[in-house]
Every structure is written in C-alpha cells, then in structure tokens.
Design a protein around this motif. Structure first.
Motif, PDB file in Angstrom:
ATOM      1  N   ASP A   4       0.799  -1.224   0.000  1.00  0.00           N
ATOM      2  CA  ASP A   4       0.000   0.000   0.000  1.00  0.00           C
ATOM      3  C   ASP A   4       0.832   1.274   0.000  1.00  0.00           C
ATOM      4  O   ASP A   4       0.292   2.356  -0.248  1.00  0.00           O
ATOM      5  CB  ASP A   4      -0.964   0.000   1.193  1.00  0.00           C
ATOM      6  N   PRO A  36       2.905   3.672  -1.874  1.00  0.00           N
ATOM      7  CA  PRO A  36       3.131   3.848  -3.311  1.00  0.00           C
ATOM      8  C   PRO A  36       4.611   3.885  -3.691  1.00  0.00           C
ATOM      9  O   PRO A  36       4.996   3.338  -4.733  1.00  0.00           O
ATOM     10  CB  PRO A  36       2.453   5.184  -3.621  1.00  0.00           C
ATOM     11  N   ASN A  38       6.050   0.348  -3.450  1.00  0.00           N
ATOM     12  CA  ASN A  38       5.461  -0.427  -4.535  1.00  0.00           C
ATOM     13  C   ASN A  38       6.131  -0.095  -5.866  1.00  0.00           C
ATOM     14  O   ASN A  38       6.540  -0.989  -6.623  1.00  0.00           O
ATOM     15  CB  ASN A  38       3.951  -0.148  -4.603  1.00  0.00           C
ATOM     16  N   SER A  51       1.167  -5.133  -9.889  1.00  0.00           N
ATOM     17  CA  SER A  51       1.101  -4.610  -8.521  1.00  0.00           C
ATOM     18  C   SER A  51      -0.315  -4.233  -8.136  1.00  0.00           C
ATOM     19  O   SER A  51      -1.172  -3.988  -8.988  1.00  0.00           O
ATOM     20  CB  SER A  51       2.020  -3.389  -8.367  1.00  0.00           C
ATOM     21  N   LEU A  62      -2.426  -2.026  -4.656  1.00  0.00           N
ATOM     22  CA  LEU A  62      -2.200  -1.137  -3.513  1.00  0.00           C
ATOM     23  C   LEU A  62      -3.076  -1.469  -2.307  1.00  0.00           C
ATOM     24  O   LEU A  62      -3.019  -0.769  -1.295  1.00  0.00           O
ATOM     25  CB  LEU A  62      -2.430   0.321  -3.927  1.00  0.00           C
TER      26      LEU A  62
END
Length: 485
Positions: free
Chosen positions: A372, A374, A377, A393, A395
C-alpha cells in the motif's frame, strides 16, 4: 469438773462403796460428756482445717480461672486481630492482582505501541533503502553519487538500528528475548562486532585494535593454544552485545581516539576487555550505567546519539549467557573499561562446509507486489522489472487477492498491514480458493514481533522479510533457473 466433798455429801441418793469412798453416778456422765465435747472439738478443728484447705483450693482455682479468662480475652483479641489482618491480606492480594493486571495491560499496550511505532518507522525506510540500493547500481553516472549513496546507506542503517533498539527495549522489560545457543568461536563474535561498529569508528577516524592472543605460560588445551576460545551462545545476540559496547566506545571517544579489545582466560571463564581513551564516566553514574534509558551528560547537539538502551541490552544478553559485565572508569576524561566474563564451553564446534559460495542463476518470474505504500510499490516494481521480471502490482488487499486468483504468478510479495484486507487474510483466502499450484509467498512488512511471524506462517507465507529489505535477501528467495516453471 470434779465436785468437792461438801457437794458430794449434800447430793441425794448418794452411796458409799465397800471401800468407804462415796461415788456420784452423774460424774461418769459428765466425764463422758466432756470426752464427747473434746472429740467434737477435734472433729470441728479437722473439719475447719479441711474447709480452709478447700477454700484455699477454690481460691486457687478462682485465680487460675481468672488467668484463663484473661488469656481467653487475649486470645479473643488475637483472633480478632488475625481476622482483621487476614481481611487486609485478602484485600492486599486482590489489590496486587489488580495492580499486576494493570501493569501487564500497560506493558502490553507499550509493546503494541512500540511495535506499531517500529512498523510506521520502517515503512518510510523501505523505499529509501530501495532507492539507495538502486542508486548504488548507477553511482558511476555522476562523481557525487558514491558519496551520496554512502551517506544514505549509513543513515538508513542508523535508523534501522534505533528501531531495533526500541523493540529490544520492550523485549528486555518483558523478558521476551530468546536465544538460539550453539558452540561458537569467541573470535567469530568479536569479528562480527568489529565489522558492525567499524563504520562508526571510521566516521571519527578512530582505531579499533583486537588482540585475542592468550598468555601461553599457563597450561591450556590445544584449542585454546590456537586462540580457539569456544563459548556456548547465540551468535547474533552476542555479536549485538559486543557491537553495542564498541559503538558506545566510538560515541564517547574523541576523534583519532583508540579502542582496544583483548581477552584472557582463568579456569573455565574467559574475560574480554574493551578499553577506550575517551571522555570516561563519572563515578556517580557508573552504578547505573547499565540501567534502561540511562545516559551520561549530553551536549545540546546530541552528537553522540542513542536512546540509552544499548548497555542495558548488553547486560541482559551477557547474563542470559551465564556471564557478567561491569564497567570501570577513573572519572571524566580518563577513558572507560568494560569487562565481560563468559563461561568457556566444552562443546565441539560444528563442522561447516568450505565449498565457495556460488551465485545461483535466477529465472524470469511473474511477480505480483501487494503493497500500500506507493513509493515502495513503485520502486520494487521498477528494480525487479529492470532485472527482467514480469511485474504486476496492487495497492490494497482485495485488489491483490483478485489479481492472484485471476492470474498465474511465480512469486507474490505481500505486505501485512494492507487496507481493506490485511496480508494474513489475503493469504488465507488465496490458499482456500486457489486451485492451481501456489506461488512462492513472501511477506514483506514492518512488523517484527514473534507473534507476527507465527501468524504469517499459519496464514501460509513461505518467507518473512522485515523492512527495510536488502534486495539481495529478496533475490535469494526467487525461484532459481533450474526450478520448474
């Protein structure tokens, strides 16, 4: 009484015996009466004496009864006091239980808070560490990049060290530090500690010298004659203890200062001395130097850093290994000497293979990242994509679960604290509903409590990594080229 002659002559009916002496028939009755009266008096005297004795006995019994009554009253008072004391004890017991429950609740909340704090601190550290590792791969692009990369790397490691200290402080208070003991070389522990603390010494241009050679004038076993001092301990925790002592020495020793590490053995005990020529420790502080959160005088810039946890952790770890640690300093400005004593082990060292490590080729993988944050990720996707992997991916938890169920992946990297559905739930639902073969499931999270690891294993994760994650550690978990697709 004997009547006189005149009285005898005047008595009527008197008679004279043959011998010429007159006799009075009533005189015998009087004598008998006198004898009876005398006997009665004797009997009265005896009865009087008897009653005196009885009265004396009764008086004694009355006195005894009075004492018994007093004792009974005293016993009654004592019983009342005991009852009151027992009631107070019961009340104190319940109060103590209540206080213990409150203390345990506070400790639990504190541990939860520290765990959450560590998680929140590790989350921003993760993308910083990944970005810096990415910088390291392109540092030839600009002459300033190597220095910038080194600075970021040091500060990330410092932050990671502080976060770990916070959690260790909680474990020290709650007694939750666990050891994994085995026979190991003391030199291995010292080498690891020096390696960990060397960057701190280099930053201040300090010299750390190590001399583990023993005095061979005394009779020692063959292992000891080759300086192979064996201890029974946890390599990671012992290394941490000695590293904390060395890092502490670097903080309180001036630039270009000296720190020495030496060892000696007496019977079945080995003593390690860590000396420095730094600022020393004031006498009034020395008895408390190993207490949690105790710190010496600090300058306003707090250039020494730290939370006052490291030395307390040292004492806990050393004592858990059956050893002792103490400190001596002649005072401010005279340096410090830390003395650690550990029992020498008679166990045999485990045999380790000597085959050189070879890099295992990794194949291209289809990877799903559920994270989660960003930045984390995005960076993780970019780094792994540049290495040739096929990346997808999500989130949040529900989106990640949907992708995992709809597509085929070789690896799923999943955070634990996800919105909508946490990582545990994602794995449980995935294992419950996925009919195709399961991919390699890797948890990557800021939570590092034992219960988190246990919960992850129960949910179905194959591996558990704590942020910030070294990419080499992550890569080592990827399927190798010789594994079937």
């Amino acid at each position: 009484m004997i009547p006189n002659q005149n009285q005898t002559d005047a008595l009527p009916n008197s008679s004279v015996k043959d011998d010429g002496v007159k006799s009075d028939p009533q005189s015998g009755d009087v004598a008998q009466l006198e004898n009876t009266m005398a006997a009665l008096l004797v009997q009265v005297d005896r009865q009087t004496e008897y009653f005196r004795n009885q009265i004396a006995d009764l008086l004694a019994q009355v006195g005894a009864l009075r004492e018994v009554a007093k004792d009974s009253i005293g016993r009654d008072d004592l019983v009342l006091q005991l009852r009151a004391a027992n009631q107070n004890l019961v009340i104190a017991t319940f109060d103590a239980r209540d206080m213990q429950a409150v203390a345990e609740a506070l400790n639990s909340r504190q541990e939860e808070f520290l765990g959450m704090l560590a998680h929140e601190l590790r989350n921003p550290l993760a993308p910083i560490a990944m970005a810096n590792e990415h910088l390291g791969s392109i540092k030839d692009a600009h002459p300033a990049l190597p220095d910038l990369h080194a600075i970021i790397d040091r500060q990330v490691n410092n932050m990671k060290h502080l976060v770990d200290d916070l959690l260790d402080a909680s474990r020290v208070r709650t007694g939750k530090i666990t050891l994994h003991k085995h026979a190991l070389l003391l030199s291995e522990v010292i080498d690891g500690a020096v390696e960990s603390s060397q960057p701190f010494a280099d930053k201040r241009h300090q010299q750390i010298s190590v001399d583990l050679r023993l005095d061979l004038s005394i009779e020692l076993p063959i292992d000891m004659q080759s300086n192979r001092i064996v201890v029974d301990g946890d390599l990671v925790r012992l290394t941490q203890a000695f590293s904390n002592l060395l890092i502490n020495a670097t903080k309180f020793t001036q630039e270009h200062g000296r720190i020495t590490v030496s060892a000696s053995r007496l019977a079945n005990t080995v003593t390690v001395l860590i000396k420095d020529n730094g600022v020393g420790i004031a006498p009034e502080l020395q008895p408390f130097i190993f207490d949690l959160f105790t710190q010496g005088p600090r300058s306003l810039d707090r250039s020494e850093g730290g939370l006052g946890i490291g030395l307390s952790l040292v004492r806990t770890i050393v004592e858990m290994h059956g050893g002792t640690v103490n400190v001596h300093s002649d005072g401010t400005g005279y340096g410090s000497e830390f003395r650690i004593q550990l029992p020498v082990s008679t166990k045999r060292l485990p045999h380790h293979g000597t085959a050189p490590a070879t890099e295992i080729p990794r194949r291209t993988c289809r990877i799903l990242v559920i994270e989660d944050n960003p930045d984390t990720n995005s960076l993780l996707n970019n780094i792994l994509a540049q290495e040739g992997h096929l990346m997808t991916s999500a989130l949040d938890g529900p989106s990640g679960l949907a992708l995992a169920q709809e597509n085929t992946y070789d690896v799923i990297i999943c955070d634990i604290g996800l919105p909508g559905m946490n990582g545990y739930e994602v794995m449980e639902q995935l294992r419950l509903n996925l009919s195709k073969p399961l991919p390699c499931l890797i948890a990557m999270t800021g939570y590092n409590r034992p219960e988190n690891r246990t919960r992850a294993t129960e949910a179905g994760f194959d591996h558990y990594l704590v942020k910030p994650v070294a990419m080499d550690n992550l890569r080592s978990l990827m399927p190798s080229a010789d594994e079937s697709q």
